[in-house]
Scaffold this active site. Structure first.
Site, PDB file in Angstrom:
ATOM      1  N   HIS A   1     -21.734   7.969  69.167  1.00 53.51           N
ATOM      2  CA  HIS A   1     -21.942   9.312  69.719  1.00 53.51           C
ATOM      3  C   HIS A   1     -23.405   9.763  69.654  1.00 53.51           C
ATOM      4  O   HIS A   1     -23.982  10.183  70.651  1.00 53.51           O
ATOM      5  CB  HIS A   1     -21.104  10.346  68.965  1.00 53.51           C
ATOM      6  CG  HIS A   1     -19.647  10.038  68.918  1.00 53.51           C
ATOM      7  ND1 HIS A   1     -18.983   9.426  69.959  1.00 53.51           N
ATOM      8  CD2 HIS A   1     -18.709  10.257  67.976  1.00 53.51           C
ATOM      9  CE1 HIS A   1     -17.714   9.285  69.647  1.00 53.51           C
ATOM     10  NE2 HIS A   1     -17.520   9.780  68.443  1.00 53.51           N
TER      11      HIS A   1
ATOM     12  N   LYS B   1     -13.010   3.014  70.655  1.00 55.00           N
ATOM     13  CA  LYS B   1     -13.917   2.754  69.554  1.00 55.00           C
ATOM     14  C   LYS B   1     -13.097   2.514  68.285  1.00 55.00           C
ATOM     15  O   LYS B   1     -11.973   2.996  68.216  1.00 55.00           O
ATOM     16  CB  LYS B   1     -14.895   3.911  69.390  1.00 55.00           C
ATOM     17  CG  LYS B   1     -14.325   5.141  68.679  1.00 55.00           C
ATOM     18  CD  LYS B   1     -15.401   6.070  68.198  1.00 55.00           C
ATOM     19  CE  LYS B   1     -15.015   6.636  66.865  1.00 55.00           C
ATOM     20  NZ  LYS B   1     -15.891   7.605  66.285  1.00 55.00           N
TER      21      LYS B   1
HETATM   22  P1  NAP Z   1      -2.314   5.201  65.459  1.00 53.56           P
HETATM   23  O1  NAP Z   1      -1.861   6.604  65.500  1.00 53.56           O
HETATM   24  O2  NAP Z   1      -2.248   4.444  64.190  1.00 53.56           O
HETATM   25  O3  NAP Z   1      -1.454   4.415  66.562  1.00 53.56           O
HETATM   26  C1  NAP Z   1      -1.476   3.027  66.645  1.00 53.56           C
HETATM   27  C2  NAP Z   1      -0.614   2.602  67.797  1.00 53.56           C
HETATM   28  O4  NAP Z   1      -0.638   1.185  67.843  1.00 53.56           O
HETATM   29  C3  NAP Z   1       0.843   3.023  67.650  1.00 53.56           C
HETATM   30  O5  NAP Z   1       1.312   3.408  68.919  1.00 53.56           O
HETATM   31  C4  NAP Z   1       1.519   1.756  67.200  1.00 53.56           C
HETATM   32  O6  NAP Z   1       2.828   1.683  67.693  1.00 53.56           O
HETATM   33  C5  NAP Z   1       0.694   0.708  67.920  1.00 53.56           C
HETATM   34  N1  NAP Z   1       0.782  -0.593  67.272  1.00 53.56           N
HETATM   35  C6  NAP Z   1       0.283  -0.933  66.064  1.00 53.56           C
HETATM   36  N2  NAP Z   1       0.532  -2.238  65.824  1.00 53.56           N
HETATM   37  C7  NAP Z   1       1.196  -2.710  66.905  1.00 53.56           C
HETATM   38  C8  NAP Z   1       1.722  -3.972  67.251  1.00 53.56           C
HETATM   39  N3  NAP Z   1       1.609  -5.039  66.446  1.00 53.56           N
HETATM   40  N4  NAP Z   1       2.354  -4.092  68.423  1.00 53.56           N
HETATM   41  C9  NAP Z   1       2.491  -3.027  69.254  1.00 53.56           C
HETATM   42  N5  NAP Z   1       1.995  -1.814  68.991  1.00 53.56           N
HETATM   43  C10 NAP Z   1       1.353  -1.657  67.820  1.00 53.56           C
HETATM   44  O7  NAP Z   1      -3.810   5.032  65.991  1.00 53.56           O
HETATM   45  P2  NAP Z   1      -4.630   6.039  66.920  1.00 53.56           P
HETATM   46  O8  NAP Z   1      -5.219   7.092  66.069  1.00 53.56           O
HETATM   47  O9  NAP Z   1      -3.802   6.430  68.076  1.00 53.56           O
HETATM   48  O10 NAP Z   1      -5.865   5.120  67.383  1.00 53.56           O
HETATM   49  C11 NAP Z   1      -5.732   4.124  68.377  1.00 53.56           C
HETATM   50  C12 NAP Z   1      -7.116   3.558  68.702  1.00 53.56           C
HETATM   51  O11 NAP Z   1      -7.915   4.607  69.210  1.00 53.56           O
HETATM   52  C13 NAP Z   1      -7.865   2.999  67.496  1.00 53.56           C
HETATM   53  O12 NAP Z   1      -8.657   1.919  67.898  1.00 53.56           O
HETATM   54  C14 NAP Z   1      -8.773   4.152  67.076  1.00 53.56           C
HETATM   55  O13 NAP Z   1      -9.924   3.695  66.413  1.00 53.56           O
HETATM   56  C15 NAP Z   1      -9.106   4.745  68.428  1.00 53.56           C
HETATM   57  N6  NAP Z   1      -9.467   6.166  68.383  1.00 53.56           N
HETATM   58  C16 NAP Z   1      -8.556   7.103  67.981  1.00 53.56           C
HETATM   59  C17 NAP Z   1      -8.909   8.444  67.966  1.00 53.56           C
HETATM   60  C18 NAP Z   1      -7.923   9.504  67.552  1.00 53.56           C
HETATM   61  O14 NAP Z   1      -8.263  10.692  67.674  1.00 53.56           O
HETATM   62  N7  NAP Z   1      -6.747   9.164  67.114  1.00 53.56           N
HETATM   63  C19 NAP Z   1     -10.203   8.825  68.353  1.00 53.56           C
HETATM   64  C20 NAP Z   1     -11.110   7.845  68.768  1.00 53.56           C
HETATM   65  C21 NAP Z   1     -10.719   6.524  68.781  1.00 53.56           C
HETATM   66  P3  NAP Z   1       4.135   1.748  66.738  1.00 53.56           P
HETATM   67  O15 NAP Z   1       3.845   2.751  65.669  1.00 53.56           O
HETATM   68  O16 NAP Z   1       5.196   2.159  67.697  1.00 53.56           O
HETATM   69  O17 NAP Z   1       4.269   0.380  66.218  1.00 53.56           O
END
Ligand code: NAP
Length: 488
Positions: free
Chosen positions: A236, A144
């Site tokens: 949700h 999401k």
């Molecule tokens: P995050 O911590 O910002 O992580 C983003 C990831 O994407 C990092 O591993 C980053 O890798 C990678 N990335 C970004 N740009 C990239 C590119 N151009 N090429 C390759 N890799 C790239 O985000 P997150 O919180 O994990 O969330 C990820 C997704 O899950 C989002 O859509 C978010 O809405 C969803 N989500 C997250 C949560 C949560 O609890 N975190 C809950 C529900 C949904 P590098 O830093 O190594 O570049």
């Protein structure tokens, strides 16, 4: 140990965003636990993708850190050996052939988990197809948010549909993986007790609350563009509403369940009355920043709280309102669904016995997943008949612990369902779009309401105006209360 463990054949899982928060905090621990439970077998390959300049040993070290809190388990080495890492920028052309070569051609199930920002969902999907990574056994897991309104969700879905069959797309709403949410279906459809009274004749109203004690924390910039309606209600809360309100599916399979959920979404009466949508945002104090300070945007009009009055225009629910509310920086962390039944039709007791409280079936999603049934009983002791309300309380963890079982995290269930090819707990394209259509109207009403969202004190139950939403119907919200076990 979790109940019955049926191992899955070794598979390939590619986690785009493998260095990110979700992967480190949720996905890797979930996979690790499933391996420890004997469900994920040696030979499985988990390939993380990120831009971070590390090699596979660097990634394994990162993952070991993420698993730190499970250090007591001695299978970390086995798990880390399953991990691989490909460094690449997914918006470019490099790295894809390396990924394709790491996947091999052994015909096993292959899942691509898009744990990256939403604007990368399409570029990643297109490139992995162009790189020849898609096989008949391929699954695509989409996190999401899936769009920010109907138009963007429909565009995303259309593009994904040009690359993958709907049966290959797994749209995650992790609430659906929660044990209690699944239990909702067991409760309703595996017990004869509730179904005859599960309708407007017997149910006075339903309250769905998802309250958080924390503010927007580090997610200020993202949250401010989204707001509570889009961030929480579209997925949700509406999913919970569907599970409460849907007709019994003919069978417990993905399409039968999702067909019934879709009918609920399509039966939601379009919101017309501006008073049915109450938005709020928290004030600061006691060392806590206000919403505006937390998001760093003094001009913000976004809501950190919303309460809605919804009606389902069908035979079963006509006349039973569904009140939804969610917000940040509220009094306690509490997610529950409360089904409030109508009063008993007639009291045989004298006024001195006291009032008969309505029966309430409360399904707690967090903390302490469980179910409480509020009953009226006689107060023990001599002195005549006095009535008191008392809960029949079942906390799943306690009940299951006695049987040597534990509650798996939602992601454990969901990731394994992806590998098994079971879409029951994932949202279908038409569901997502129907939910957005209804939410778009709420967003429009909120946007047309003059002035900023109503202010509410931090650690309160939300703005006064939200109380009015139920008071004007002669009802009250259930209290937002911490459970003794909650550490927050
Ligand atoms: P995050 O911590 O910002 O992580 C983003 C990831 O994407 C990092 O591993 C980053 O890798 C990678 N990335 C970004 N740009 C990239 C590119 N151009 N090429 C390759 N890799 C790239 O985000 P997150 O919180 O994990 O969330 C990820 C997704 O899950 C989002 O859509 C978010 O809405 C969803 N989500 C997250 C949560 C949560 O609890 N975190 C809950 C529900 C949904 P590098 O830093 O190594 O570049």
């Amino acid at each position: 140990m979790v109940g019955r463990v049926i191992p899955v054949e070794p598979f390939d899982l590619v986690v785009f965003g493998g260095t990110g928060d979700l992967a480190q905090r949720k996905l890797l621990p979930a996979l690790y636990h499933r391996m420890c439970a004997g469900q994920i077998l040696p030979g499985t390959r988990i390939i993380a993708i990120g831009r971070r300049d590390i090699d596979v040993d660097g990634y394994r070290a990162l993952a070991a850190g993420a698993l730190q809190e499970f250090a007591s388990e001695d299978r970390k080495g086995d798990f880390l050996a399953m991990l691989d890492y490909v460094k690449m920028d997914v918006t470019g052309g490099e790295g894809w052939p390396t990924l394709a070569s790491r996947l091999g051609d052994d015909g096993r199930v292959r899942a691509f988990y898009l744990s990256v920002a939403p604007h990368l969902f399409v570029p990643v999907s297109e490139r992995l197809v162009a790189a020849g990574c898609r096989t008949p056994g391929t699954r695509l897991v989409v996190e999401k948010p899936q769009g920010s309104d109907f138009v963007s969700a429909e565009t995303l879905n259309r593009t994904l549909a040009s690359l993958f069959g709907e049966r290959q797309v797994y749209r995650i709403d992790h609430y659906l993986g929660k044990e209690t949410v699944q239990n909702l279906m067991a409760l309703r459809f595996a017990n004869a007790l509730f179904e005859p009274i599960w309708n407007a004749r017997h149910v006075d109203h339903v309250q769905i609350t998802v309250a958080e004690r924390i503010g927007v924390e580090g997610r200020g910039a993202y949250y401010d563009q989204t707001g509570a309606l889009r961030d929480m209600v579209q997925n949700h809360l509406l999913q919970l509403l569907c599970l409460i309100a849907m007709e019994p599916p003919a069978t417990f399979n993905a399409d039968a369940v999702r067909d019934e959920k879709l009918k609920v979404l399509l039966s939601l009466a379009p919101l017309e009355n501006p008073a049915d949508v109450v938005c709020g945002r928290y004030l600061g104090g006691d060392g806590m920043g206000s919403y505006l300070e937390d998001v760093g945007n003094p001009e913000s009009r976004s809501e950190s709280f919303v309460a809605l009055r919804a009606e389902i225009a069908n035979w079963r629910w006509n006349g039973t309102p569904f009140y939804l509310r969610t917000g940040k920086r509220l009094r306690a962390r509490m997610s529950e669904i409360a089904v409030v039944f109508k009063d008993a039709p007639h009291s045989i007791f004298p006024p001195a016995a006291g009032a008969m409280a309505p029966n309430v079936l409360a399904i707690r999603l967090q903390p302490d997943e469980g179910i409480t049934l509020g009953l009226t009983i006689k107060e023990p002791g001599p002195g005549g008949m006095r009535l008191i309300g008392t809960p029949l309380d079942m906390t799943f963890a306690d009940t299951l612990e006695r049987q040597g079982l534990t509650m798996p995290d939602a992601y454990e269930r969901l990731v394994l369902d992806v590998i098994r090819g079971d879409q029951t707990l994932f949202m279908r394209r038409d569901e997502v779009e129907a939910a957005w259509r209804w939410i778009d109207r709420a967003v429009a009403i909120a946007g047309n309401t003059p002035g900023p969202p109503h202010a509410y004190e931090s650690l309160s139950a939300g703005p006064e105006e939200a109380l009015m939403l139920v008071h004007r119907d002669g009802r009250r919200w259930r209290p937002i209360m911490a459970r003794a076990s909650d550490e927050q």
